[in-house]
Design an enzyme around this catalytic site. Structure first.
Site, short mmCIF file in Angstrom:
data_model
loop_
_atom_site.label_atom_id
_atom_site.label_comp_id
_atom_site.label_asym_id
_atom_site.label_seq_id
_atom_site.Cartn_x
_atom_site.Cartn_y
_atom_site.Cartn_z
N GLN A 1 2.10 12.28 -2.49
CA GLN A 1 0.96 13.17 -2.33
C GLN A 1 -0.16 12.59 -1.49
OE1 GLN A 1 -2.42 12.93 -4.13
NE2 GLN A 1 -2.47 14.78 -5.37
N HIS B 1 -4.51 12.41 3.01
CA HIS B 1 -3.30 13.22 3.11
C HIS B 1 -2.70 13.21 4.51
CE1 HIS B 1 -3.74 14.43 -0.99
NE2 HIS B 1 -5.00 14.71 -0.75
N SER C 1 -5.37 17.95 -4.47
CA SER C 1 -5.44 16.51 -4.20
C SER C 1 -5.78 15.74 -5.46
CB SER C 1 -6.48 16.26 -3.09
OG SER C 1 -6.53 14.91 -2.73
N LEU C 2 -6.97 15.18 -5.53
CA LEU C 2 -7.43 14.48 -6.73
C LEU C 2 -7.24 15.30 -7.99
CD1 LEU C 2 -9.21 12.34 -8.24
CD2 LEU C 2 -11.18 13.69 -7.51
N GLN D 1 -11.89 16.47 -4.37
CA GLN D 1 -13.04 15.71 -3.89
C GLN D 1 -13.79 16.51 -2.82
OE1 GLN D 1 -11.90 11.72 -3.10
NE2 GLN D 1 -13.71 11.23 -1.89
N ARG E 1 -6.82 4.66 -7.47
CA ARG E 1 -6.47 5.46 -6.29
C ARG E 1 -7.64 5.55 -5.32
NH1 ARG E 1 -6.95 11.15 -5.05
NH2 ARG E 1 -5.13 12.04 -3.95
#
Length: 308
Positions: free
Chosen positions: A246, A197, A88-89, A10, A113
């Protein structure tokens, strides 16, 4: 050649992303036309507005849809990875490429999410900042100083010379000043909507745990290197375990790149908007060949190079 697909995260989204693939590759058109969510993914990707596209609850599904389309274009050209990973994503797109999620499941999960992460941010006054040219230990010391003013944590280990901190605004400001005193070349605040995160994402983590209890996970066909461990699944671990952890844990992307290099990966394709991951690879393991796959031009160049 040993090949890894790396999926962008992202922040690199832009209006028009994926449109060149849609207009020029039948398989990409099929991907975009086949999905139905509670908003028009294709229209938001191609036409915006950027303000809406950049809202977490929409960004995540749009980014993964573009990544899936690009993956299918590469697959259609006979290009398949030996490993996958995502920032991440991007880890959800990596899991799609590995066979763990089908398109519908991947998009529904990142839609869920994104909404859960946005909800976890409500009422928080937080910041995220990239810290340039400071070591991990020094930045941890800076965060300890900042913690006198609230919660601040290292959330991304992107590459040598680029770490990211996030947390409560006053704590981040204090950590920023201390980091500069300790020798950081620069600290740049990022335009991100929440403390991703970090432990602030615990509510999103718990929401995902409940969601995964009713989610079908397919068999992994290609190893995925996970953000929170920089390793493939180990004995006793599950994909659900990794994704639950995560969202509230640091992203060890530099370590992921080094692991791939140690496994003999000599070529990477960054899939998704931008070239941020390519930059991380270049700064971490500069001898890897790097390609991108998202615009028509970058996709054509990548296919020609890898199949030529």
């Amino acid at each position: 050649m040993k090949l890894a697909f790396l999926y962008s995260g992202q922040g690199s989204q832009y209006v028009g992303m994926g449109k060149g693939l849609y207009e020029n590759f039948p398989i990409a058109k099929q991907v975009f036309d086949s999905i139905q969510l509670d908003f028009d993914v294709k229209q938001l990707c191609f036409e915006g507005p950027l303000e809406t596209l950049s809202q977490t609850q929409y960004t995540q599904a749009c980014m993964v849809e573009v990544a899936i389309a690009a993956t299918e274009v590469l697959k259609d050209a006979g290009i398949a990875p030996d490993y996958t990973a995502g920032l991440s994503l991007g880890e959800y797109a990596a899991l799609y490429a590995s066979g763990v999620f089908d398109q519908k499941t991947a998009l529904e999960l990142v839609r869920f999410r994104g909404t859960a992460m946005q909800k976890a941010c409500e009422g928080l006054s937080c910041k995220m900042a990239a810290v340039l040219n400071l070591g991990r230990e020094e930045l941890q010391k800076a965060c300890q100083v900042g913690s006198a003013f609230g919660k601040v944590e290292i959330c991304n280990f992107n590459c040598p010379g680029q770490l990211v901190i996030s947390g409560e605004a006053k704590a981040v400001d204090a950590a920023k000043e201390e980091a500069l005193k300790l020798g950081a070349r620069r600290v740049v605040e990022l335009n991100v909507s929440g403390p991703f995160h970090t432990s602030f994402m615990e509510p999103a983590s718990q929401a995902l745990k409940e969601k995964f209890a009713t989610t079908a996970f397919g068999k992994m066909q290609v190893p995925v290197i996970f953000n929170c461990t920089a390793r493939p699944l180990q004995e006793g671990q599950t994909v659900a375990d990794m994704l639950i952890k995560q969202v509230k844990s640091p992203v060890y992307f530099e370590d992921t790149i080094r692991y791939l290099h140690d496994m003999g990966v000599d070529t990477v394709v960054e899939i998704g908007p931008g070239k941020a991951l390519s930059g991380f690879v270049k700064k971490t393991c500069g001898d890897m060949a790097i390609y991108q796959a998202e615009t028509l031009e970058s996709m054509q160049k990548t296919i020609a190079a890898l199949k030529g």
